[in-house]
Design a protein around this motif. Structure first.
Motif, PDB file in Angstrom:
ATOM      1  N   MET A  41       0.832  -1.191   0.000  1.00  0.00           N
ATOM      2  CA  MET A  41       0.000   0.000   0.000  1.00  0.00           C
ATOM      3  C   MET A  41       0.877   1.256   0.000  1.00  0.00           C
ATOM      4  O   MET A  41       2.074   1.225   0.250  1.00  0.00           O
ATOM      5  N   MET A  42       0.242   2.385  -0.285  1.00  0.00           N
ATOM      6  CA  MET A  42       0.900   3.683  -0.192  1.00  0.00           C
ATOM      7  C   MET A  42       0.428   4.360   1.093  1.00  0.00           C
ATOM      8  O   MET A  42      -0.774   4.625   1.234  1.00  0.00           O
ATOM      9  N   PRO A  43       1.277   4.619   2.078  1.00  0.00           N
ATOM     10  CA  PRO A  43       2.720   4.345   2.052  1.00  0.00           C
ATOM     11  C   PRO A  43       3.038   2.968   2.634  1.00  0.00           C
ATOM     12  O   PRO A  43       2.255   2.418   3.397  1.00  0.00           O
ATOM     13  N   THR A  44       4.206   2.438   2.272  1.00  0.00           N
ATOM     14  CA  THR A  44       4.739   1.235   2.912  1.00  0.00           C
ATOM     15  C   THR A  44       6.164   1.542   3.365  1.00  0.00           C
ATOM     16  O   THR A  44       7.029   1.844   2.539  1.00  0.00           O
ATOM     17  N   ALA A  45       6.377   1.513   4.648  1.00  0.00           N
ATOM     18  CA  ALA A  45       7.714   1.732   5.201  1.00  0.00           C
ATOM     19  C   ALA A  45       8.500   0.425   5.137  1.00  0.00           C
ATOM     20  O   ALA A  45       7.998  -0.635   5.511  1.00  0.00           O
ATOM     21  N   ASP A  46       9.731   0.513   4.664  1.00  0.00           N
ATOM     22  CA  ASP A  46      10.567  -0.681   4.557  1.00  0.00           C
ATOM     23  C   ASP A  46      12.012  -0.223   4.378  1.00  0.00           C
ATOM     24  O   ASP A  46      12.282   0.717   3.624  1.00  0.00           O
ATOM     25  N   PHE A  53      22.026   1.917   6.152  1.00  0.00           N
ATOM     26  CA  PHE A  53      20.616   1.671   5.894  1.00  0.00           C
ATOM     27  C   PHE A  53      20.293   1.885   4.415  1.00  0.00           C
ATOM     28  O   PHE A  53      20.842   2.783   3.766  1.00  0.00           O
ATOM     29  N   THR A  54      19.392   1.057   3.904  1.00  0.00           N
ATOM     30  CA  THR A  54      18.908   1.188   2.532  1.00  0.00           C
ATOM     31  C   THR A  54      17.391   1.275   2.556  1.00  0.00           C
ATOM     32  O   THR A  54      16.723   0.394   3.094  1.00  0.00           O
ATOM     33  N   ASP A  55      16.853   2.332   1.966  1.00  0.00           N
ATOM     34  CA  ASP A  55      15.414   2.545   1.968  1.00  0.00           C
ATOM     35  C   ASP A  55      14.751   1.750   0.851  1.00  0.00           C
ATOM     36  O   ASP A  55      15.178   1.786  -0.302  1.00  0.00           O
ATOM     37  N   ASN A  56      13.693   0.994   1.200  1.00  0.00           N
ATOM     38  CA  ASN A  56      12.908   0.225   0.230  1.00  0.00           C
ATOM     39  C   ASN A  56      11.429   0.601   0.282  1.00  0.00           C
ATOM     40  O   ASN A  56      10.575  -0.191  -0.095  1.00  0.00           O
ATOM     41  N   ASN A  63      12.054  11.860  -1.947  1.00  0.00           N
ATOM     42  CA  ASN A  63      13.358  11.222  -1.844  1.00  0.00           C
ATOM     43  C   ASN A  63      14.007  11.592  -0.508  1.00  0.00           C
ATOM     44  O   ASN A  63      14.114  12.764  -0.171  1.00  0.00           O
ATOM     45  N   PHE A  64      14.395  10.585   0.227  1.00  0.00           N
ATOM     46  CA  PHE A  64      15.157  10.840   1.443  1.00  0.00           C
ATOM     47  C   PHE A  64      16.173   9.729   1.628  1.00  0.00           C
ATOM     48  O   PHE A  64      15.960   8.588   1.206  1.00  0.00           O
ATOM     49  N   ASN A  65      17.291  10.095   2.196  1.00  0.00           N
ATOM     50  CA  ASN A  65      18.372   9.145   2.436  1.00  0.00           C
ATOM     51  C   ASN A  65      18.481   8.853   3.919  1.00  0.00           C
ATOM     52  O   ASN A  65      18.447   9.765   4.746  1.00  0.00           O
ATOM     53  N   LEU A  66      18.586   7.582   4.240  1.00  0.00           N
ATOM     54  CA  LEU A  66      18.766   7.179   5.630  1.00  0.00           C
ATOM     55  C   LEU A  66      20.260   7.188   5.922  1.00  0.00           C
ATOM     56  O   LEU A  66      21.018   6.434   5.307  1.00  0.00           O
ATOM     57  N   PRO A  67      20.711   8.032   6.847  1.00  0.00           N
ATOM     58  CA  PRO A  67      22.158   8.164   7.070  1.00  0.00           C
ATOM     59  C   PRO A  67      22.735   6.964   7.808  1.00  0.00           C
ATOM     60  O   PRO A  67      22.036   6.245   8.525  1.00  0.00           O
ATOM     61  N   ASN A  68      24.039   6.767   7.632  1.00  0.00           N
ATOM     62  CA  ASN A  68      24.744   5.764   8.416  1.00  0.00           C
ATOM     63  C   ASN A  68      24.728   6.188   9.885  1.00  0.00           C
ATOM     64  O   ASN A  68      24.622   7.366  10.216  1.00  0.00           O
ATOM     65  N   HIS A  69      24.837   5.197  10.766  1.00  0.00           N
ATOM     66  CA  HIS A  69      24.751   5.526  12.190  1.00  0.00           C
ATOM     67  C   HIS A  69      25.635   4.565  12.973  1.00  0.00           C
ATOM     68  O   HIS A  69      25.698   3.365  12.682  1.00  0.00           O
ATOM     69  N   PHE A  70      26.310   5.117  13.985  1.00  0.00           N
ATOM     70  CA  PHE A  70      27.212   4.322  14.818  1.00  0.00           C
ATOM     71  C   PHE A  70      26.475   3.824  16.060  1.00  0.00           C
ATOM     72  O   PHE A  70      25.753   4.576  16.724  1.00  0.00           O
ATOM     73  N   TYR A  71      26.687   2.536  16.373  1.00  0.00           N
ATOM     74  CA  TYR A  71      26.099   1.930  17.571  1.00  0.00           C
ATOM     75  C   TYR A  71      27.196   1.256  18.390  1.00  0.00           C
ATOM     76  O   TYR A  71      28.061   0.569  17.852  1.00  0.00           O
ATOM     77  N   GLY A  72      27.124   1.476  19.694  1.00  0.00           N
ATOM     78  CA  GLY A  72      27.952   0.722  20.622  1.00  0.00           C
ATOM     79  C   GLY A  72      27.187  -0.495  21.109  1.00  0.00           C
ATOM     80  O   GLY A  72      26.090  -0.797  20.631  1.00  0.00           O
ATOM     81  N   PRO A  73      27.729  -1.229  22.073  1.00  0.00           N
ATOM     82  CA  PRO A  73      27.037  -2.427  22.570  1.00  0.00           C
ATOM     83  C   PRO A  73      25.645  -2.097  23.097  1.00  0.00           C
ATOM     84  O   PRO A  73      25.436  -1.105  23.798  1.00  0.00           O
ATOM     85  N   GLY A  74      24.679  -2.929  22.744  1.00  0.00           N
ATOM     86  CA  GLY A  74      23.295  -2.749  23.184  1.00  0.00           C
ATOM     87  C   GLY A  74      22.330  -3.340  22.184  1.00  0.00           C
ATOM     88  O   GLY A  74      22.717  -3.876  21.134  1.00  0.00           O
ATOM     89  N   THR A  75      21.045  -3.257  22.501  1.00  0.00           N
ATOM     90  CA  THR A  75      19.972  -3.719  21.613  1.00  0.00           C
ATOM     91  C   THR A  75      19.124  -2.511  21.243  1.00  0.00           C
ATOM     92  O   THR A  75      18.661  -1.775  22.118  1.00  0.00           O
TER      93      THR A  75
END
Length: 582
Positions: A321-326, A342-345, A371-383
């Protein structure tokens, strides 16, 4: 301490070999605890486009968390109260949620129990809802309501025997009331399953081309597609009903134009669009039509039986459907740290409002646009639960989440029995190594370069042999919960025993100096222990001196050397002294 090589290490070698064998047997019989043995390691379940997913799992090697509730308190010994739990988590996609656990396989779990906890892992496992199977072969199910986007934690246990089971999670829309005509049609904003309730309310609708009479009780729904391809769906009557239906393209507004119609109704058969049929006249199904992203459609399903029957509705595979987040991420599991790409689908348009939450406490990023770009992001230990939410001006909204787990990189140190060894040129030298842990669930990878033999002698313990001198850089890397540590290193210094050889004349005359020269391998800075045989020494260094005797006789000189903590084998030589003849 001084070291000197022994004549044989065979007995030690044999005992180490036997210990290594029994350790190997024990380590192979040691069961591996599953990663989802506790709440913090809960397996994340992704729901499909319909809001349903099933997975297989097993609690045979799980351990008890000590969590007990009214549903699972009656575990049969030797199982502990509450049984041996394994944990799961998912993100709600629809209001109506059910979790069903069924014993399966050659070693099925017996008398399964499922508990949904309040809040997250920090809640201590207090139950929200729970249920236990009636018998050891029955399934156990729980049902509850929640809000889309809520993360749910639950655990599965068994009260009579551990084993295999099937978990099926359903998070669907529940009842969605229809409109009574095209203009009042209820919007369907996602592809999750839903139910349409029976209705006694008549509607006034245009008569579709394949109907032989006007609609009696029309159910109207509308949707905006977010893909290019065939459209398929199925509606299952929930009571005896006679349904006929028509589909309209309303991209330009109601009433739109008809694109499919079917009046072949059967009170006991489902209806819809399916690639398994070739026309709309021989069954309640029509072949699928090809739709284009951004097009809008209205579906009218007419209840001709007037029985008040409703239906359960499910979309075909690939419908969006419109919209579909993925979105995708290049890795959802890492050790130590992760820079996530991240890659937007998604499916969206120029008016879509978007919000992306990194799940780590940083403010979400948001905006509007095609059009939007999902930026790279740094994560330390965690969930982390990373979520993308898209919202249309029409009010339709859709969210999608992925869980990222960054496990802490394990730390390891080790000690050695000796880091300076003395090699006599024949018998191998040996050292024992002990890690700072002895956990059977940790994999220990020892590195012993140029060794002549090495053995694992216990969890976190090893022995290595060398028959050459040199500086050996040994190391240990451990793997815990799928994460490898950095390799911790130490240097083992293996020294050749210093040789104590020296040279001097075989004979001498009384009162006459002779010169003694050291001819071995030791440096001048080593510790030299000379025995001079009663002679008078002059011009003395560690490696050379003059000596004489005043009396006739045979005299013995001896040398022992200590270098780098290694005591070499002593060396003896003799000299005959004759009376000096003037």
């Amino acid at each position: 301490m001084l070291y000197q090589s022994t004549s044989s290490n065979f007995d030690r070698f044999l005992s180490v070999l036997l210990l290594a064998f029994f350790t190997f047997v024990n380590s192979n019989s040691e069961a591996q605890i599953p990663t989802n043995d506790n709440c913090s390691g809960a397996t994340f379940i992704y729901l499909d486009q319909s809001g349903n997913t099933c997975i297989n799992d097993d609690n045979s090697t799980a351990t008890s968390d000590g969590i007990v509730n009214a549903c699972d308190a009656g575990a049969t010994p030797p199982l502990p109260p509450g049984g041996n739990e394994v944990w799961y988590s998912y993100v709600v996609t629809g209001t109506v949620n059910t979790i069903t656990v069924s014993p399966i396989g050659l070693n099925p779990a017996q008398k399964v129990s499922v508990t949904v906890v309040n809040g997250n892992c920090a809640g201590g496992g207090t139950p929200n809802v729970c249920n236990t199977a009636l018998t050891n072969v029955d399934p156990a199910s729980v049902a509850f309501t929640s809000f889309a986007g809520t993360q749910i934690w639950f655990y599965v246990t068994s009260l009579e025997a551990n084993g295999e089971f099937l978990i099926c999670v359903s998070s669907t829309n529940g009842f969605i009331n229809p409109g009574i005509d095209c203009n009042s049609a209820t919007a369907l904003c996602n592809t999750y399953d839903f139910s349409s309730p029976g209705s006694a309310q008549p509607g006034i609708s245009v008569t579709p081309s394949c109907f032989n009479s006007p609609p009696v009780r029309p159910f109207w729904y509308k949707f905006n597609v977010g893909y290019n391809g065939p459209l398929e769906f199925t509606a299952f009557p929930t009571n005896i009903g006679g349904f006929r239906w028509a589909l309209y393209n309303i991209t330009a507004g109601c009433p739109g134009f008809e694109v499919a119609c079917n009046s072949f109704y059967d009170p006991f058969q489902p209806l819809g669009m399916s690639s398994s049929v070739i026309n709309c006249t021989s069954s309640p199904y029509c072949p699928p039509i090809n739709v284009a992203s951004g097009d809008k459609y209205a579906l009218m399903i007419d209840d001709t039986s007037q029985s008040g029957s409703g239906f359960d509705f499910t979309w075909g595979f690939g419908v969006r459907m419109m919209p579909t987040a993925d979105f995708d991420v290049d890795s959802v599991l890492a050790c130590g740290s992760l820079t996530a790409n991240f890659t937007d689908n998604s499916e969206y348009n120029s008016s879509t409002i978007w919000s992306f939450d990194f799940g780590d406490g940083n403010p979400p990023i948001s905006g509007v646009g095609a059009n939007f770009n999902l930026p790279n992001h740094f994560y330390g230990p965690g969930t982390y639960l990373v979520s993308l939410t898209l919202t249309e001006l029409t009010g339709c909204s859709h969210s999608f989440s992925r869980q990222i787990v960054v496990k802490p990189k394990p730390l390891v140190t080790f000690t050695t029995s000796d880091d300076s060894l003395c090699f006599d040129g024949t018998n191998a030298v040996t050292a024992d190594f002990t890690a700072n842990s002895s956990d059977p669930n940790i994999f220990y990878d020892w590195v012993f370069p140029n060794n002549s033999g090495s053995f694992v002698t216990g969890f976190g313990q090893a022995t290595a042999y060398w028959n050459t001198a040199g500086n050996i850089i040994v190391g240990l890397q451990i793997t815990e919960n799928g994460c490898a540590s950095d390799t911790t290193k130490d240097t083992i210094h293996i020294f050749n025993l210093p040789t104590a050889n020296f040279s001097m004349p075989d004979t001498a005359c009384t009162g006459t100096d002779v010169t003694v020269n050291y001819t071995g391998s030791a440096a001048s800075t080593a510790t030299y222990a000379w025995t001079y045989g009663g002679g008078t020494v002059s011009n003395s260094t560690n490696q050379q001196f003059d000596i004489n005797w005043n009396a006739v006789g045979t005299y013995y000189l001896n040398l022992a050397i200590v270098e780098n903590g290694c005591l070499g084998f002593p060396y003896d030589d003799s000299i005959k002294v004759f009376k000096h003849q003037p």
